[in-house]
Design an enzyme around this catalytic site. Structure first.
Site, short mmCIF file in Angstrom:
data_model
loop_
_atom_site.label_atom_id
_atom_site.label_comp_id
_atom_site.label_asym_id
_atom_site.label_seq_id
_atom_site.Cartn_x
_atom_site.Cartn_y
_atom_site.Cartn_z
N HIS A 136 0.72 -2.85 7.51
CA HIS A 136 2.10 -2.99 7.00
C HIS A 136 2.40 -1.95 5.89
CE1 HIS A 136 2.75 -6.56 9.32
NE2 HIS A 136 1.81 -7.24 8.70
N ASP A 173 -2.97 -6.94 16.19
CA ASP A 173 -2.63 -7.96 15.20
C ASP A 173 -1.39 -8.74 15.69
OD1 ASP A 173 -3.23 -8.36 11.97
OD2 ASP A 173 -1.14 -8.79 12.49
N HIS A 175 1.12 -9.50 14.01
CA HIS A 175 2.32 -8.94 13.36
C HIS A 175 2.55 -7.49 13.80
CE1 HIS A 175 0.77 -12.04 10.49
NE2 HIS A 175 2.05 -12.37 10.48
N ASP A 254 -5.22 -12.49 13.97
CA ASP A 254 -4.33 -13.62 13.67
C ASP A 254 -3.46 -14.04 14.85
OD1 ASP A 254 -3.11 -11.16 13.38
OD2 ASP A 254 -2.36 -11.52 11.35
ZN LIG Z 1 -1.24 -9.93 10.89
#
Ligand SMILES: [Zn+2]
Length: 317
Positions: A136, A173, A175, A254
């Site tokens: 991120h 991931d 995200h 995750d």
């Molecule tokens: Zn993540």
């Protein structure tokens, strides 16, 4: 060229973002314990991560931004001497403590050193058990538990310092890797493929902003079987056509069914399957060269089991 490297550093455990924060030092303890218990650790080439040189961080990040992370970390250390708080919040999810700077340097340094070792032929591939994670982290902004974009730094490093012409980044991931996208979008030397839960934090990635990105947004409660089909349909033809000379993995775990941070339904066997697919591409086009770096994964037991499954495929165990 054979063997799998395992890069980590004790400094990565000293970065903390407050009591109860899911991105906690115990994540690395859980992984280490699992690899020791199962004997996998014995089969790996263990390496201490060096600190990333600033000039290499600046391949992916703005110089003033890098300096600001150092400044914040030093500020916390200084204020603590006068009874100040042990961490400083920079957004609702992300905080700096006195050790954040050194941990972030070791995290990126692990990915850089792993890149050097793999390209030197000391090992076929490598896993970096590091935190803070990176995907991120944008060129000029820390967010979502991330400060420096370990994988983007290493990908740029392989291009700029080692003279590679094409590298791929695979992000699994849960995200969207908005930071990596911010850094690599439009750079035709890099192909980035990913899937991620959508709509979901950080609420980006569904609009395919550049031709060198293959973004697969998937709805909550998607199972691993459906993700595998998407990967075979959308990632694989692009990776084959691109013929990457090296592959970097943003290895977040995750999307695991037991991980409450997201709502996808992957299990260990899915992570092993995805890793196998990536490894097949690497062996066909890149002499097997893969550097994988830890991103998310917050259910400690599911994280440890998934990392084990990932490493077993990397290391042929
Ligand atoms: Zn993540």
């Amino acid at each position: 060229m054979q063997g799998t490297g395992y890069f980590t550093h004790s400094a990565c455990r000293r970065h903390e973002m407050g009591r109860g924060h899911p991105e906690c030092p115990e994540r690395l303890d859980a992984i280490d314990d699992r690899l020791l218990l199962t004997g996998v650790a014995d089969a790996l080439l263990q390496r201490q991560a060096p600190e990333a040189p600033l000039a290499d961080l600046e391949l992916a990040h703005d110089r003033m931004f890098v300096a600001s992370i150092r400044g914040l970390s030093e500020q916390v250390a200084e204020e603590q001497l006068a009874g100040g708080p042990d961490h400083l919040q920079i957004d609702p999810d992300t905080a700096v403590n006195a050790s954040t700077w050194s941990a972030a340097l070791r995290s990126a340094g692990a990915a850089i050193a792993a890149t050097d070792a793999v390209l030197a032929g000391e090992m076929e591939n490598a896993f970096c058990a590091v935190r803070p994670p990176g995907h991120h982290a944008c060129r000029r902004q820390a967010m979502g538990f991330c400060f420096f974009n370990n994988v983007a730094v290493a990908a740029k490093y392989a291009l700029e310092r080692h003279g590679l012409e094409r590298v791929a980044i695979v992000d699994f991931d849960v995200h969207h890797g908005n930071g990596t996208e911010d850094i690599v979008a439009g750079d035709e030397r890099i192909l980035m493929v990913s899937f991620f839960q959508h709509p979901f934090y950080p609420y980006s990635g569904a609009d395919q902003p550049a031709a060198n990105l293959v973004n697969l947004p998937v709805p909550a409660y998607t199972r691993g079987t459906a993700v595998r089909e998407l990967i075979d349909t959308h990632w694989m033809p692009r990776l084959e056509a691109f013929r990457p000379q090296m592959i970097f993995i943003s290895a977040g775990f995750d999307a695991h069914r037991e991980d409450d941070m997201g709502q996808l339904g992957l299990v260990e066997a899915d992570y092993a399957w995805i890793t196998r697919r990536i490894k097949d591409v690497a062996q066909r086009h890149a002499q097997g060269r893969i550097v994988s770096a830890l991103e998310g994964g917050y259910h400690l037991d599911a994280l440890a089991r998934s990392v084990e499954a990932h490493i077993r495929v990397l290391a042929d165990l």
